[in-house]
Design an enzyme around this catalytic site. Structure first.
Site, mmCIF file in Angstrom:
data_model
loop_
_atom_site.group_PDB
_atom_site.id
_atom_site.type_symbol
_atom_site.label_atom_id
_atom_site.label_comp_id
_atom_site.label_asym_id
_atom_site.label_seq_id
_atom_site.Cartn_x
_atom_site.Cartn_y
_atom_site.Cartn_z
ATOM 1 N N GLU A 155 0.821 -1.206 0.000
ATOM 2 C CA GLU A 155 0.000 0.000 0.000
ATOM 3 C C GLU A 155 0.862 1.266 0.000
ATOM 4 O O GLU A 155 1.841 1.367 0.733
ATOM 5 C CB GLU A 155 -0.898 -0.008 1.237
ATOM 6 C CG GLU A 155 -1.817 1.194 1.361
ATOM 7 C CD GLU A 155 -2.583 1.197 2.685
ATOM 8 O OE1 GLU A 155 -3.594 1.915 2.763
ATOM 9 O OE2 GLU A 155 -2.165 0.490 3.637
ATOM 10 N N LYS A 202 -10.405 2.667 -1.390
ATOM 11 C CA LYS A 202 -10.495 2.045 -0.070
ATOM 12 C C LYS A 202 -11.793 2.431 0.629
ATOM 13 O O LYS A 202 -12.129 3.613 0.756
ATOM 14 C CB LYS A 202 -9.289 2.471 0.762
ATOM 15 C CG LYS A 202 -9.124 1.780 2.092
ATOM 16 C CD LYS A 202 -7.790 2.183 2.697
ATOM 17 C CE LYS A 202 -7.498 1.494 4.012
ATOM 18 N NZ LYS A 202 -6.147 1.845 4.521
ATOM 19 N N CYS A 251 -5.642 -2.722 2.960
ATOM 20 C CA CYS A 251 -5.263 -2.639 4.367
ATOM 21 C C CYS A 251 -6.448 -2.757 5.324
ATOM 22 O O CYS A 251 -6.939 -3.856 5.529
ATOM 23 C CB CYS A 251 -4.461 -1.365 4.612
ATOM 24 S SG CYS A 251 -3.449 -1.447 6.116
#
Length: 292
Positions: free
Chosen positions: A41, A114, A151
């Protein structure tokens, strides 16, 4: 059968050097036969979310104007690899933690923004990122149908299940996770791995995670990222695990056909009862019909 690679590296202040180092790892993975290569990331820069500093907004770029995306597209086409690329995206006055899925011919298949944005000491992502608005796409790449999350998304079972329902044959998780700035241990490491092994086993889909390594000092706090990138199969069994400190690549054969066949055989998707899961659409587990 497809060879998939997970990479890990430390990131410094020089953006071009970080991209160069990531590109070298991609080349190393491709030389070992990898056809899908996952980079960690936000690899262009240090993990800037350690601090809440307005100057860090200048790191964001529109996708079409980001030279890293262009360079990685060229690299993907040269090496004939699928290359998900994690970037800090700016779209007008919105800012996103975004993944660009680049196919093996260098074509961008689209983006994922995200969905779950953390806010904790050292991980002040809500200061920088808007919540993602793309939903959960599955891309039909040259080598597999790929779903990708980023993540903090990895702690939630719902998006992994959605991607599996939509036909994803492998789940990829670029990651930046390490120590709590208020603690010196890394007790979350096994928890982090176990939750994603659970996604693999529950959905009968291989999972790949790439994490960064090294210590990074912010203005007021530091984080030690603990690497431990891994590749696990569709039953949640680890096939390869990196250590906490060494940069490099993991390359493993992933049997997509075997996973697809086993998923049908195991019948968990046949026996789902979506009409019984209404509580999942609430924050507190109270059914709307029972609300006072």
């Amino acid at each position: 059968m497809v060879k998939i690679a997970a990479t890990q590296m430390a990131c410094g202040a020089d953006r071009e050097e970080n991209v160069k180092r990531a590109s070298e790892l991609v080349r190393e993975a491709a030389a070992q036969g990898a056809k899908i290569v996952l980079i960690q990331e936000l690899f262009e820069t240090p993990y800037f979310c350690k601090d809440e500093l307005v100057e860090h907004y200048h790191l964001a770029r529109p996708i079409a104007e980001n030279p890293t995306v262009a360079a990685m597209a060229e690299l993907a086409a040269e090496l004939d690899v699928v290359l998900p690329v994690s970037v800090f995206e700016r779209e007008n006055n919105a800012f996103y933690n975004t993944l660009v899925m680049i196919d093996a011919d260098g074509t961008s298949l689209g983006i994922y923004r995200k969905t779950h944005i953390p806010d904790a000491p050292g991980y002040s992502e809500k200061y920088y990122f808007n919540p993602g608005d793309t939903g959960f796409p599955v891309w039909n790449t040259r080598y597999a149908k790929i779903g990708a999350l980023i993540c903090w998304d990895q702690w939630f079972p719902e998006p992994a299940r959605i991607l599996a329902l939509k036909g994803a044959e492998v789940l990829l998780y670029p990651t930046a996770i390490g120590s709590n700035p208020n603690m010196t241990n890394t007790t979350a490491l096994k928890h982090w791995q176990n939750v994603m092994k659970g996604h693999a086993a529950a959905n009968v889909v291989p999972v790949v995670a790439s994490n960064r390594i090294g210590g990074e000092q912010g203005k007021d706090r530091s984080i030690r990222f603990y690497g431990s990138s891994f590749i696990c199969d569709h039953m949640g069994e680890m096939k390869a695990v990196a250590d906490e400190e060494t940069p490099g690549v993991l390359v493993e054969d992933v049997d997509i056909e075997e996973a697809n066949n086993y998923r049908v055989y195991w019948n968990i998707f046949r026996d789902r009862r979506p009409e019984m899961y209404k509580e999942l659409m609430t924050l507190d587990g109270v059914r709307p019909s029972a609300a006072v």
